[in-house]
Write a protein that holds these residues in place. Sequence first.
Motif, short mmCIF file in Angstrom:
data_model
loop_
_atom_site.label_atom_id
_atom_site.label_comp_id
_atom_site.label_asym_id
_atom_site.label_seq_id
_atom_site.Cartn_x
_atom_site.Cartn_y
_atom_site.Cartn_z
N GLU A 298 49.06 -36.53 -4.44
CA GLU A 298 48.79 -37.85 -3.91
C GLU A 298 49.45 -37.73 -2.35
O GLU A 298 48.75 -38.22 -1.52
CB GLU A 298 49.77 -38.88 -4.63
CG GLU A 298 49.56 -39.17 -6.08
CD GLU A 298 48.15 -39.96 -6.11
OE1 GLU A 298 48.04 -41.11 -5.31
OE2 GLU A 298 47.20 -39.52 -6.38
N LEU A 299 50.26 -36.69 -2.17
CA LEU A 299 50.67 -36.76 -0.94
C LEU A 299 49.85 -35.91 -0.12
O LEU A 299 49.70 -35.91 0.97
CB LEU A 299 52.30 -35.87 -1.07
CG LEU A 299 52.96 -35.65 0.32
CD1 LEU A 299 53.32 -36.85 1.16
CD2 LEU A 299 54.38 -34.87 0.18
N VAL A 302 47.48 -37.91 1.94
CA VAL A 302 47.88 -38.83 2.90
C VAL A 302 47.39 -38.29 4.15
O VAL A 302 47.56 -37.21 4.81
CB VAL A 302 49.37 -38.77 2.99
CG1 VAL A 302 50.09 -39.58 4.10
CG2 VAL A 302 49.86 -39.41 1.69
N ASP A 303 46.83 -38.93 5.21
CA ASP A 303 46.41 -38.58 6.40
C ASP A 303 47.41 -39.10 7.33
O ASP A 303 47.79 -38.26 8.35
CB ASP A 303 45.02 -39.44 6.81
CG ASP A 303 43.87 -39.00 5.93
OD1 ASP A 303 43.93 -38.00 5.72
OD2 ASP A 303 43.28 -40.00 5.65
N LEU A 305 51.57 -40.38 7.75
CA LEU A 305 52.72 -40.87 7.11
C LEU A 305 53.47 -41.71 8.48
O LEU A 305 53.92 -41.03 9.20
CB LEU A 305 53.50 -39.91 6.66
CG LEU A 305 54.91 -40.08 5.91
CD1 LEU A 305 54.79 -40.98 4.69
CD2 LEU A 305 55.62 -38.89 5.51
#
Length: 401
Positions: A298-299, A302-303, A305
């Motif tokens: 999932e991390l 991430v584009d 944060l």
Amino acid sequence: MDDLDGQQLQEKLKSSANGLSQTEALRRLAQYGSNELAEKKTNQILKLLTYFWGPIPWMIEAAALLSAVAQHWPDFAIILLLLLANAVIGFWEEHQAGHVIAALKAKLAMKAQVKRDGQWTTLESRELVPGDVIHLRLGDIVPADARLLDGDPPQVDQSALTGESLAVTRQCGDAVFSGSIIRRGEIDAMVYATGANTFFGKTAELVQAADSVSHFQQAVLKIGNVLILLAVALVSVIITVAVLRGDPLLTTLQFALVLTVAAIPVAMPTVLSVTMAVGARLLTKQGAIVTRLAAIEELAGVDVLCSDKTGTLTQNKLTLGDPFSVRSSSLDSSSEDRDPDLVIFTAALASRSDNKDLIDRAVLDGLSDSQRLDNYELIHFQPFDPVHKRTEATVRGLGVR
């Protein structure tokens, strides 16, 4: 108790501005429970069994069963080993992460200044009970729902509860809720609700009831569902044709086993678990805590944060830099102009060690001679004001009229 004024609240809780006795606090702790949200305890055996439940585990188990019926013991052993390896690796990694998080929670347990037996003491927030008198100051997270006592109105950040980004001014007698942050001022307050009975606790219970499936789990489930439908359809065709042709049952099962094993990515769960377990180990060495292996994938997706945290992402340590003076002071006539030690000493006079503030602590630790502070008496202390960016203190030299 939100509709009660300060005096009515004290009568209801049978408390006063002097707080509770330690004996009464222990009695109320047994009555109301700890000031923390109850965590659901999962049976470890049941947790392990969940790794054998799901579309792909079902297919692997079906393949193992067919291998046993067909007496293909090498295939049975290999399939069973892969099934067990996937379950054990996933279970063990999450189990280890649980221990790390438990240790982190114990280390980062919130503290609160509480008046017990008429004396101020520092306790863990989980020990607070209704009727306790607590001291709230700049930067403190309110540990429980409380009603403000007499003092200067503080500014409170309630964005975690209401979504409102601006701090609000709370007057004496107003309620402040658990999870909000003191942004300006300091004041005493009386606790009237703890744990799950707080405004934050009731909201958290609703959130805990929700369950979500990660993108990684959704992708694996889709693959599993497609393969199950495909395998069931082809096995059904084989069995139908075998029955119509009158083939022996054992021969039919062997064909079904070959097809099932070919259709099932038997090693996929194990490969995924091992890969993410290796990633979790590497992240752990960097100081990250992986609670679920699926969170790694999932991390990775991430584009951007965005975070407003600093202490938990940095070293959470403050050190005093090299000071400089732009003007002389009359506090110490023996000091020369532009004396760096005088800058630190002046800042130390406007700091309080009992506040345990990181900035105050850094300034006090930078003193070359802390005994110099004993020559001054603190008359009035104004905590840090984020608007004017300063702390103020009125002091008097001992022996000076």
